[in-house]
Design a protein around this motif. Structure first.
Motif, mmCIF file in Angstrom:
data_model
loop_
_atom_site.group_PDB
_atom_site.id
_atom_site.type_symbol
_atom_site.label_atom_id
_atom_site.label_comp_id
_atom_site.label_asym_id
_atom_site.label_seq_id
_atom_site.Cartn_x
_atom_site.Cartn_y
_atom_site.Cartn_z
ATOM 1 N N THR A 7 0.854 -1.190 0.000
ATOM 2 C CA THR A 7 0.000 0.000 0.000
ATOM 3 C C THR A 7 0.888 1.237 0.000
ATOM 4 O O THR A 7 1.711 1.416 0.899
ATOM 5 N N GLY A 18 -4.365 6.335 -0.814
ATOM 6 C CA GLY A 18 -3.568 5.120 -0.765
ATOM 7 C C GLY A 18 -3.817 4.285 -2.006
ATOM 8 O O GLY A 18 -4.942 4.213 -2.507
ATOM 9 N N GLY A 20 -3.086 0.416 -3.709
ATOM 10 C CA GLY A 20 -2.621 -0.945 -3.515
ATOM 11 C C GLY A 20 -1.922 -1.484 -4.746
ATOM 12 O O GLY A 20 -2.440 -1.371 -5.858
ATOM 13 N N GLU A 192 -11.676 -4.740 1.726
ATOM 14 C CA GLU A 192 -10.354 -5.347 1.857
ATOM 15 C C GLU A 192 -10.397 -6.829 1.472
ATOM 16 O O GLU A 192 -9.463 -7.357 0.861
#
Length: 238
Positions: A7, A18, A20, A192
């Motif tokens: 991240t 952010g 990923g 997530e």
């Protein structure tokens, strides 16, 4: 071969956030995986016109180890310097996961046989909510994020292409992730969970391309094996 998930925190114009990133390292070295992840982060920043913030990135190894801090991604450190501390950081993380064994106990103590009288916690549809309420009554669930809606869960099921067990849907309806019910094990949010599922599904696809023809693991045989058996690939429906 190591799978990594990083991240990166970034700025882009007046906004930021952010991002990923994930990939595979051909080496089994954590240092090399960290170097590959750092290189990918800088390539991503150049490609998108982003500036990586001077805060540590969060590196996850093989989907289950970490995350660990990975400072220096903003260019203040070389790739070698970024990677050098990763192995030590992961070692420290692993040490923290080990349960402390009191001096008067043996780490290999023999467990007593189950005589059928010991209490057991078995969650089935509906009962999980009762257990959750019992936990809430002990103040163990402070500041729990709101859970998912039926629409959210239907969309998640459609995304994976599998029907989820009622208990799994119930768990996501009760909470939105980010809390530790068992120390050092953080519940994931629905988003997530889907991100992790996508990552491992993509890794599966990448691995299939690298296996010589006819040598890929038999996923049907892996699914039919007893619970706890080793699996060479990620099983999407699990």
């Amino acid at each position: 071969m190591i799978a990594w998930d990083l991240t990166v925190f970034y700025r882009r114009g007046d906004t930021g956030g952010g991002q990923g990133l994930h990939g595979l390292s051909n080496s089994d070295s954590v240092v090399q995986a960290a170097r590959d992840a750092a290189r990918a982060a800088r390539e991503w920043a150049d490609r998108t016109g982003s500036t990586i913030k001077a805060v540590p990135g969060r590196l996850l190894i093989n989907g289950v180890q970490g995350p660990i801090d990975l400072p220096g991604l903003d260019g203040s450190s070389s790739l070698d310097e970024v990677a050098a501390g990763a192995e030590d950081a992961l070692h420290q993380w692993q040490v923290q996961q080990r349960p402390a064994v009191p001096e008067y106990e043996s780490a290999s103590a023999i467990e007593p046989e189950d005589d059928g009288t010991a209490p057991r916690s078995v969650s089935r549809g509906g009962e999980l909510t009762v257990l959750w309420q019992d936990l809430a009554a002990t103040a163990a669930l402070e500041d729990v994020a709101a859970g998912a809606t039926d629409d959210d869960l239907d969309a998640a099921e459609n995304h994976t292409g599998y029907q989820w067990p009622d208990e799994v849907r119930e768990l996501f309806q009760l909470q939105g992730g980010g809390i530790e019910i068992v120390p050092m094990f953080r519940l994931l949010s629905l988003d997530e969970t889907l991100t992790t599922w996508d990552m491992w599904t993509q890794i599966n696809d990448d691995l299939r391309e690298r296996w010589p023809g006819g040598s890929a693991p038999d996923e049907a045989a892996i699914r039919s094996a007893p619970a706890g058996s080793p699996a060479e690939v990620f099983i999407p429906d699990l």
